[in-house]
Every structure is written in structure tokens, then in C-alpha cells.
Design a protein around this motif. Structure first.
Motif, PDB file in Angstrom:
ATOM      1  N   SER A   4       0.851  -1.181   0.000  1.00  0.00           N
ATOM      2  CA  SER A   4       0.000   0.000   0.000  1.00  0.00           C
ATOM      3  C   SER A   4       0.891   1.235   0.000  1.00  0.00           C
ATOM      4  CB  SER A   4      -0.906  -0.005   1.234  1.00  0.00           C
ATOM      5  OG  SER A   4      -1.663   1.181   1.311  1.00  0.00           O
ATOM      6  N   THR A  27      -1.315  -0.947  -4.276  1.00  0.00           N
ATOM      7  CA  THR A  27      -2.486  -0.086  -4.127  1.00  0.00           C
ATOM      8  C   THR A  27      -1.998   1.317  -3.799  1.00  0.00           C
ATOM      9  OG1 THR A  27      -3.930  -1.873  -3.378  1.00  0.00           O
ATOM     10  CG2 THR A  27      -4.557   0.366  -2.760  1.00  0.00           C
ATOM     11  N   TRP A  29      -2.965   5.255  -2.613  1.00  0.00           N
ATOM     12  CA  TRP A  29      -3.957   6.094  -1.932  1.00  0.00           C
ATOM     13  C   TRP A  29      -3.480   7.530  -1.892  1.00  0.00           C
ATOM     14  CZ3 TRP A  29      -3.353   8.667   2.922  1.00  0.00           C
ATOM     15  CH2 TRP A  29      -4.523   9.264   3.413  1.00  0.00           C
ATOM     16  N   ARG A  56      -3.750  -0.560  -8.292  1.00  0.00           N
ATOM     17  CA  ARG A  56      -5.121  -0.317  -7.853  1.00  0.00           C
ATOM     18  C   ARG A  56      -5.141   0.960  -7.037  1.00  0.00           C
ATOM     19  NH1 ARG A  56      -8.804  -1.371  -3.581  1.00  0.00           N
ATOM     20  NH2 ARG A  56      -7.120  -1.858  -2.118  1.00  0.00           N
ATOM     21  N   ALA A  58      -7.143   3.251  -4.057  1.00  0.00           N
ATOM     22  CA  ALA A  58      -8.018   3.023  -2.909  1.00  0.00           C
ATOM     23  C   ALA A  58      -8.789   4.296  -2.590  1.00  0.00           C
ATOM     24  CB  ALA A  58      -7.214   2.593  -1.688  1.00  0.00           C
ATOM     25  N   PRO A  59     -10.083   4.195  -2.306  1.00  0.00           N
ATOM     26  CA  PRO A  59     -10.869   5.393  -1.982  1.00  0.00           C
ATOM     27  C   PRO A  59     -10.617   5.931  -0.582  1.00  0.00           C
ATOM     28  CG  PRO A  59     -12.243   3.438  -1.843  1.00  0.00           C
ATOM     29  CD  PRO A  59     -10.916   2.982  -2.365  1.00  0.00           C
ATOM     30  N   ASP A  60     -10.118   5.067   0.326  1.00  0.00           N
ATOM     31  CA  ASP A  60      -9.856   5.515   1.695  1.00  0.00           C
ATOM     32  C   ASP A  60      -8.740   4.670   2.297  1.00  0.00           C
ATOM     33  OD1 ASP A  60     -11.066   3.071   2.836  1.00  0.00           O
ATOM     34  OD2 ASP A  60     -12.965   3.961   2.210  1.00  0.00           O
ATOM     35  N   ALA A  62      -8.632   2.778   5.052  1.00  0.00           N
ATOM     36  CA  ALA A  62      -8.990   1.429   5.473  1.00  0.00           C
ATOM     37  C   ALA A  62      -8.951   0.472   4.293  1.00  0.00           C
ATOM     38  CB  ALA A  62     -10.371   1.423   6.128  1.00  0.00           C
ATOM     39  N   ASP A  63      -9.441   0.941   3.137  1.00  0.00           N
ATOM     40  CA  ASP A  63      -9.399   0.117   1.937  1.00  0.00           C
ATOM     41  C   ASP A  63      -7.964  -0.094   1.481  1.00  0.00           C
ATOM     42  OD1 ASP A  63     -10.949  -1.081  -0.462  1.00  0.00           O
ATOM     43  OD2 ASP A  63      -9.518   0.291  -1.392  1.00  0.00           O
ATOM     44  N   ALA A  64      -7.129   0.940   1.582  1.00  0.00           N
ATOM     45  CA  ALA A  64      -5.727   0.813   1.167  1.00  0.00           C
ATOM     46  C   ALA A  64      -4.996  -0.237   1.994  1.00  0.00           C
ATOM     47  CB  ALA A  64      -5.024   2.163   1.287  1.00  0.00           C
ATOM     48  N   ARG A  66      -6.341  -2.808   3.553  1.00  0.00           N
ATOM     49  CA  ARG A  66      -6.983  -4.125   3.558  1.00  0.00           C
ATOM     50  C   ARG A  66      -6.155  -5.129   2.740  1.00  0.00           C
ATOM     51  NH1 ARG A  66     -11.659  -2.456   2.034  1.00  0.00           N
ATOM     52  NH2 ARG A  66     -12.286  -1.954   4.173  1.00  0.00           N
TER      53      ARG A  66
END
Length: 355
Positions: A4, A27, A29, A56, A58-60, A62-64, A66
Motif C-alpha cells: 500500500s 495499491t 492512496w 489499484r 483506494a478510496p480511503d 482502510a481500503d488501502a 486491507r
């Protein structure tokens, strides 16, 4: 690994491209969301890393985080006061995080935030990188130019004994060597940019104010380099009081640009000849001052006051830049939660990591 990358200016996407080119899943962010706008499922890289690189967004946060195996934070130092609390709120305890560059004790500031939020003592280490894995420029939302991939980046960690582990992680992700440093303060003092950039801003302020185009390496003249070397000598004395050694400006330029070692102004001329005209800032709102002074030179002065070490040239440069820019350049929110008296133990053990 699944990486991330936090930060989507120029360095974040370039580091993401480098890691993805080495076979890792990445990912990306953006703290504001602007840096990932316009990126689909890949980013076009050119230069030292080239190709259509899959990643990819990430919108936030927490998503980044994950499913991630590791994270890299690559934002300007002035973004730390707003970004570190957001990371501390959702960072998984077992996820190792690299900060590049780890300016102004940012890894320790993050550790303090985690401790205050009740994070478990047995949490993952935080890596303190002396500089970024790459140098880069963002060309458009979907394109980044990777100007250089560094051959070596010094590594420390919170806690200090985890430096080897974090160095191995960075090498696996980005390929560069990781000479180990004794503790995270090394990363806060090792980066040459605050010294070089502050002097360039001071000696070229009228060019900056008039938005002129000027070649920064071409204007690292013997006189400007004398001032840089005096600042570097004061920084070296400060680092020595903590038992650490930092690279001289010549070695830093050699590592970053591959030019032969020699007098600083001759090295700068060689960089200008090999890279062409790298232009300096053309607006007063430049990170050469707004970032590199509060989180660089003024940070050195904060440390020096706690050690009783005089830094007269550094003090003079900061005062001159404050006068020219007409603003306070010493405010550093990262230091508010840190105790200079307990700094060495905190660097060694971290904060809130003892059961």
C-alpha cells in the motif's frame, strides 16, 4: 507482496511503479483524493522504470490497508501533521510501515499517536528511510517520469533493533541497498535537501519572486556551496552528539546522481551537464522553504537547543529566510508531542511498546 503506497504526488506513484515492476501488487492512496483522480487500473511510467504499470487505487485508508503486507508513506513533510493522525486511526497493528523520507522524527511522532490511541505494545515496526526510493516528476494524472532509482537508502526503525528487518523489506520491494543506521534520528538528519534547498532559495530569492526560470545545479556556485558546506558541518556536529554520522553533501550528490566525487560546485556542474537544466522553484510558495526549513533546518535547531550545541550559520539562514518570506518558519507540530529529555530512549525502544 501486496504494498500500500500512501501519497500520490510524484514519488508515491513512481515508487508504486517501481515496486509493481518488480512483481509486487500495489495499491495507491491519495490523502486528498486528487492524486489518484484520472488513474484507472494502471499508470504509464517512463525513464528509469518504463511501461504501463498495473496498480489499484483506494478510496480511503482502510481500503488501502486491507490485505496489505507492507505500506510506504511518501508525502511531503508538511503533510505529516494532517496525515499521521489519519494513519494512526486505522493502521493494522501487524502492518510494517516505511516512511520515506522520515523527516523530523515523523516515525516517532506516529508511534506516539499509536500509543495514545491504545495500539498494542507488540505492533509492527516503523521504518525510517533517509530519502525516497526514487526521484520522480508527475507528468499528468496517468503518467510519471522516474528520473532515478536510488542504489542505496539508509534505513533505521522504531524500535531501533528492527532496522535490519525493515531494510530487508525495503530491498525486497524496491531493490536498493539499505545501509543500517542506529536509530530514526539518523533519517531526520541524513537528507541533504534541507541544506541545499534552503541555500538555493536564499541566494536566488529575487529569481523566485519574479517567477524567473533558473537552473538550480548551474547556480550552485562556489559561494553558495561554501554556505552549504558550513551548514553541513553544523549538522554533522549535531549528529555526532547523538553518536551518529551523516553523509557529507558530496557523498549525497554522488549517491543520488552518480557523478564523480569532487568539490561541491564541480559536482553540481557535472549534474547540470548530465541531466540538463533542472529548474529551481519559480514561486514563493515553494517546498524548498515551506517544507525544508520547518522540518529540516529549524528541526536541527530544536535538537541543538536540547543538546546545548551552537549552530550560528543555521540560525542565521533560518532567520534570513523568515525575513525574506515574511512568515514563521519554525513551527513544527510533530515536535509538540515529543519530549527532548527522553528522546534517546524513545528512539531506541519506541513509545508505548513495552508491555
Amino acid at each position: 507482496m501486496r504494498l500500500s503506497v500512501l501519497g500520490a504526488g510524484a514519488v508515491g506513484p513512481a515508487a508504486a511503479a517501481l515496486a509493481a515492476s518488480r512483481g509486487h501488487e500495489v495499491t495507491l492512496w491519495s490523502p486528498s483524493g486528487a492524486g489518484t483522480a484520472g488513474i484507472g487500473t494502471s499508470i504509464e511510467a517512463e525513464g528509469a522504470v518504463a511501461g504501463d504499470i498495473p496498480l489499484r487505487t483506494a478510496p480511503d485508508l482502510a481500503d488501502a490497508f486491507r490485505g496489505a503486507d507492507a505500506a510506504l508513506l511518501a508525502v511531503p513533510a508538511y503533510a505529516f501533521p494532517s496525515v499521521l493522525p489519519r494513519i494512526a486511526a486505522v493502521l493494522p497493528p501487524g502492518l510494517p510501515l516505511l516512511i520515506a523520507p522520515a523527516a523530523s522524527l515523523s516515525p516517532l511522532a506516529l508511534d506516539a499517536l499509536l500509543a495514545a490511541r491504545g495500539a498494542p505494545a507488540a505492533r509492527a515496526p516503523i521504518g525510517a528511510m533517509a530519502t525516497t526510493p526514487v526521484t520522480a516528476r508527475r507528468l499528468s494524472p496517468g503518467r510519471v517520469r522516474v528520473a532515478a532509482v536510488r542504489a542505496a537508502v539508509d534505513m533505521a526503525a522504531i524500535p531501533a533493533a528492527s532496522a535490519g528487518e525493515m531494510g530487508a523489506l525495503a530491498t525486497a520491494l524496491f531493490g536498493h541497498a539499505c545501509p543500517l543506521a542506529p536509530h530514526a534520528l539518523h533519517a531526520g538528519l541524513a537528507n541533504a535537501n534541507p541544506i541545499i534547498h534552503a541555500v538555493l532559495a536564499l541566494t536566488n530569492v529575487t529569481r523566485i519572486e519574479k517567477a524567473e526560470e533558473w537552473p538550480q545545479y548551474g547556480l550552485m556556485t562556489p559561494a553558495a556551496c561554501r554556505m552549504m558546506e558550513r551548514l553541513s558541518a553544523e549538522r554533522a556536529a549535531l549528529a555526532g552528539s547523538f553518536g551518529i554520522a551523516v553523509l557529507g553533501l558530496d557523498e549525497s550528490l554522488h549517491r543520488a546522481n552518480g557523478v564523480p566525487m569532487g568539490p561541491l560546485h564541480e559536482m553540481a556542474a557535472a549534474i547540470a551537464a548530465s541531466r540538463g537544466a533542472v529548474t529551481g522553484p519559480a514561486a514563493m510558495e515553494t517546498r524548498y522553504v515551506t517544507e525544508d526549513v520547518p522540518y529540516g533546518l529549524a528541526f536541527y535547531l530544536w535538537l541543538a537547543r536540547g543538546r546545548g550545541i551552537p549552530m550560528p550559520v543555521t540560525e542565521a539562514v533560518v532567520t534570513a529566510l523568515e525575513t525574506l518570506w515574511g512568515r514563521d518558519l519554525r513551527a513544527n507540530p510533530l515536535l509538540r508531542q515529543l519530549d527532548p529529555a527522553g528522546l534517546e530512549e524513545a528512539l531506541r525502544e519506541g513509545l508505548g511498546r513495552k508491555a
